[in-house]
Motif scaffolding. Structure first.
Motif, PDB file in Angstrom:
ATOM      1  N   LYS A   1     -22.375   0.495 -12.270  1.00 39.01           N
ATOM      2  CA  LYS A   1     -23.180   1.585 -11.719  1.00 39.01           C
ATOM      3  C   LYS A   1     -22.700   2.919 -12.259  1.00 39.01           C
ATOM      4  N   ARG A   2     -21.383   3.094 -12.334  1.00 40.03           N
ATOM      5  CA  ARG A   2     -20.829   4.344 -12.845  1.00 40.03           C
ATOM      6  C   ARG A   2     -21.260   4.549 -14.303  1.00 40.03           C
ATOM      7  N   LEU A   3     -21.242   3.471 -15.078  1.00 40.91           N
ATOM      8  CA  LEU A   3     -21.634   3.571 -16.496  1.00 40.91           C
ATOM      9  C   LEU A   3     -23.084   4.008 -16.632  1.00 40.91           C
ATOM     10  N   PHE A   4     -23.973   3.432 -15.799  1.00 38.21           N
ATOM     11  CA  PHE A   4     -25.386   3.829 -15.851  1.00 38.21           C
ATOM     12  C   PHE A   4     -25.587   5.277 -15.410  1.00 38.21           C
ATOM     13  N   ASN A   5     -24.815   5.720 -14.422  1.00 43.70           N
ATOM     14  CA  ASN A   5     -24.976   7.070 -13.887  1.00 43.70           C
ATOM     15  C   ASN A   5     -24.392   8.142 -14.794  1.00 43.70           C
ATOM     16  N   GLU A   6     -23.384   7.810 -15.565  1.00 46.40           N
ATOM     17  CA  GLU A   6     -22.625   8.847 -16.271  1.00 46.40           C
ATOM     18  C   GLU A   6     -22.769   8.805 -17.793  1.00 46.40           C
ATOM     19  N   LYS A   7     -22.990   7.631 -18.371  1.00 45.85           N
ATOM     20  CA  LYS A   7     -22.886   7.558 -19.839  1.00 45.85           C
ATOM     21  C   LYS A   7     -24.132   6.994 -20.548  1.00 45.85           C
ATOM     22  N   LEU A   8     -24.860   6.123 -19.911  1.00 45.66           N
ATOM     23  CA  LEU A   8     -25.967   5.454 -20.620  1.00 45.66           C
ATOM     24  C   LEU A   8     -27.251   6.293 -20.532  1.00 45.66           C
TER      25      LEU A   8
END
Length: 462
Positions: free
Chosen positions: A98-105
C-alpha cells in the motif's frame, strides 16, 4: 417498277443530331456522370467517416488497453519482491505494498494506481485518501471495474476528476485481481476522448479537402462546358458563314457557267442555223430574180434548216425549264427523261419512285430533275454502263434520290481534269436547298449517288 401516291408505308427519316448537339451531349454526359460520382462519393465518404470513427475509437481503445496492461504488469513486477519477501508477515507485506502504491508508483502527470477489495472497499487511493476504508459500490464505475477485473474483458470508460486540473474528463480504466489477497488493482488514462477527436478531426479534414477538391472539379467542368458551348456556337456560326459564302460563290459560278453554255448553244447552234436559213433565202431570192427554177430547192433547204432551228430552240428551252415538269409534274418529267435516255443510249433504266403529287415545291422538283439529268449525262459520256437503277422516294420530311450504275466506276480522289465539274454541279445544287449529297464509286464497281433534300411544300412549310 414505277409507283406513285401514298407514302404512309415509308419509314420516317431518322432525326440527325447537329454537330452542336453532339458536342453538347459529349460534354453533358460526362458532366452528369461526374456529378453522380461526386454525389455517390460524398455519400460513401460520409459512411466511411462513421466507420472510420468507430474504427478509430476501437483502435485507440485497444491501444490504450495494451498500454494499461503494460502499466499493470510494471506495477505487479514492482510489488513482486515485497510479496516474495519471506521475512515479512502478510500484514507487513500488505502495508508495504500500500505504501508503494501511495508514494512511488506514479506515471505521467496524472497517472496513479488504486486498490479495492472484491466487496468494493477502497484500500489505496493516492489522489482521494478519503476513499480509503470506505465501500464505494455506490459509484457506478467501481462495480464495473470489479466485474472487468474478474472477467478480464476489456476496459471501462467513465468520467473522473483529473488531479492536475480538478476537472472531470473522459477516462478509461483497467483493473486486475491480485490473487493472493483478492485485491483489485487498477489504473486509468485520461485524454482518450481528446485523442479520438483529434484523430477524427484529421480524418474529417482530409474528407473535407477531398470533397472540396471534387466540388472544384465539378465547378471547373461546368465552367469548361459553358466555355465549350460558347466556342462551339461561335465556331458553328463561323463555319456556317464560310459555307454560305462558298455556296453563294458556287451558285454564282454555276449561273455564269450555265449562261456561258447557253451563249455557246445560241452562237454555235441556233445562230449558225439562222445564218444558214438567211443564206438560203437570199440565194432563192437571187435565183427567183434571174428566173432560175432552182429557187424552189433553196427554199426547201431553208425550210428544213428552219425546222432544225426550231428543234434546237425547243431543246435549249427544255434544258432551261422543262415544260413537262411545269405542266405535268416531276414524275412525268422523270419518265420522259428516262425514256429519252434509254432511246439515246440503249442503257436499261430500272426506276422506282414514290412521289405524292402536288406536294413538292418547284425548287425541289427542278433540283431533282437537274440532278438526274446531269447524272444521265455523266453515265452516257463516261460510265460504259449497261444498266441503271433510279429511285426517288418521298418520306414525311425529306425526298430521297438514289441513282447507281454498273459501269466502270472511278476513284473520286483522282478524277481526270474536267470530269468532276458535273458532279460538283450536282452537289452544289443539292446543298443550295439545304440537302446532303453523297458519292460512292470505285474502279470496276460502278457509281452510286444519293441525295437527301428537305421537303419544301407549296405553302412554304419545311
Amino acid at each position: 417498277m414505277v409507283t406513285s401516291g401514298d407514302s404512309r408505308g415509308l419509314t420516317p427519316r431518322k432525326t440527325k443530331l447537329s454537330v452542336r448537339m453532339k458536342v453538347l451531349l459529349l460534354a453533358i454526359v460526362p458532366l452528369l456522370l461526374l456529378a453522380t460520382v461526386i454525389l455517390l462519393a460524398s455519400q460513401q465518404l460520409e459512411r466511411d467517416a462513421i466507420a472510420q470513427r468507430q474504427s478509430v475509437e476501437q483502435s485507440l481503445l485497444t491501444s490504450k488497453e495494451k498500454e494499461l496492461t503494460f502499466l499493470l504488469d510494471l506495477a505487479f513486477a514492482a510489488i513482486e519482491p515485497i510479496m516474495q519477501d519471506a521475512r515479512l508477515s502478510e500484514t507487513e507485506k500488505q502495508t508495504a505494498v500500500k505504501r508503494l502504491f501511495n508514494e512511488k508508483l506514479f506515471f505521467g502527470e496524472d497517472g496513479y494506481f488504486y486498490v479495492y477489495d472484491l466487496q468494493g472497499v477502497n484500500l489505496v487511493h493516492p489522489v482521494k485518501p478519503d476513499f480509503v476504508g470506505k465501500n464505494k459500490l455506490d459509484l457506478p464505475v467501481v462495480p464495473a471495474l470489479l466485474q472487468q477485473a474478474q472477467r478480464q474483458d476489456g476496459v471501462v470508460a467513465y468520467r473522473w476528476e483529473r488531479p492536475s486540473t480538478g476537472l472531470y474528463e473522459q477516462k478509461i480504466g483497467y483493473a486486475r485481481v491480485l490473487e493472493p489477497w483478492q485485491w483489485v488493482v487498477g489504473t486509468g488514462l485520461y485524454d482518450v476522448g481528446a485523442e479520438v477527436e483529434t484523430h477524427l478531426q484529421q480524418v474529417s479534414t482530409r474528407i473535407d479537402n477531398t470533397f472540396r477538391y471534387m466540388l472544384l472539379l465539378l465547378v471547373g467542368a461546368i465552367v469548361s462546358l459553358v466555355l465549350l458551348v460558347f466556342w462551339v456556337n461561335w465556331h458553328e456560326n463561323r463555319l456556317a458563314d464560310d459555307h454560305l459564302r462558298q455556296l453563294v460563290h458556287h451558285f454564282v459560278r454555276l449561273q455564269i457557267e450555265e449562261r456561258r453554255g447557253f451563249a455557246r448553244e445560241l452562237h454555235d447552234g441556233i445562230n449558225q442555223l439562222l445564218v444558214a436559213v438567211r443564206f438560203r433565202i437570199e440565194l432563192a431570192q437571187r435565183q427567183l430574180v434571174k428566173g432560175d427554177a432552182s429557187y424552189r430547192d433553196s427554199l426547201a433547204v431553208a425550210l428544213e434548216t428552219l425546222d432544225t432551228t426550231i428543234k434546237e430552240v425547243r431543246q435549249v428551252s427544255h434544258s432551261l425549264s422543262p415544260a413537262l415538269l411545269d405542266e405535268m409534274g416531276l414524275e412525268v418529267a422523270l419518265e420522259s427523261l428516262v425514256k429519252q435516255f434509254q432511246e439515246r443510249t440503249g442503257i436499261r433504266v430500272i426506276r422506282y419512285w414514290q412521289i405524292i403529287p402536288h406536294e413538292l415545291s418547284e425548287e425541289v422538283a427542278i433540283m431533282v430533275y437537274r440532278v438526274v439529268q446531269e447524272a444521265f449525262s455523266n453515265i452516257e459520256r463516261h460510265a460504259q454502263a449497261t444498266q441503271v437503277h433510279l429511285e426517288v422516294r418521298q418520306a414525311p420530311e425529306q425526298l430521297l434520290l438514289t441513282l447507281r450504275d454498273d459501269g466502270k466506276g472511278f476513284d473520286p480522289e483522282h478524277l481526270q481534269a474536267g470530269r468532276g465539274l458535273g458532279l460538283l454541279h450536282m452537289r452544289e445544287r443539292v446543298e443550295l436547298l439545304g440537302g446532303q449529297f453523297q458519292l460512292h464509286s470505285s474502279p470496276q464497281q460502278g457509281t452510286r449517288i444519293t441525295a437527301q433534300l428537305p421537303l419544301l411544300f407549296m405553302d412554304g412549310r419545311k
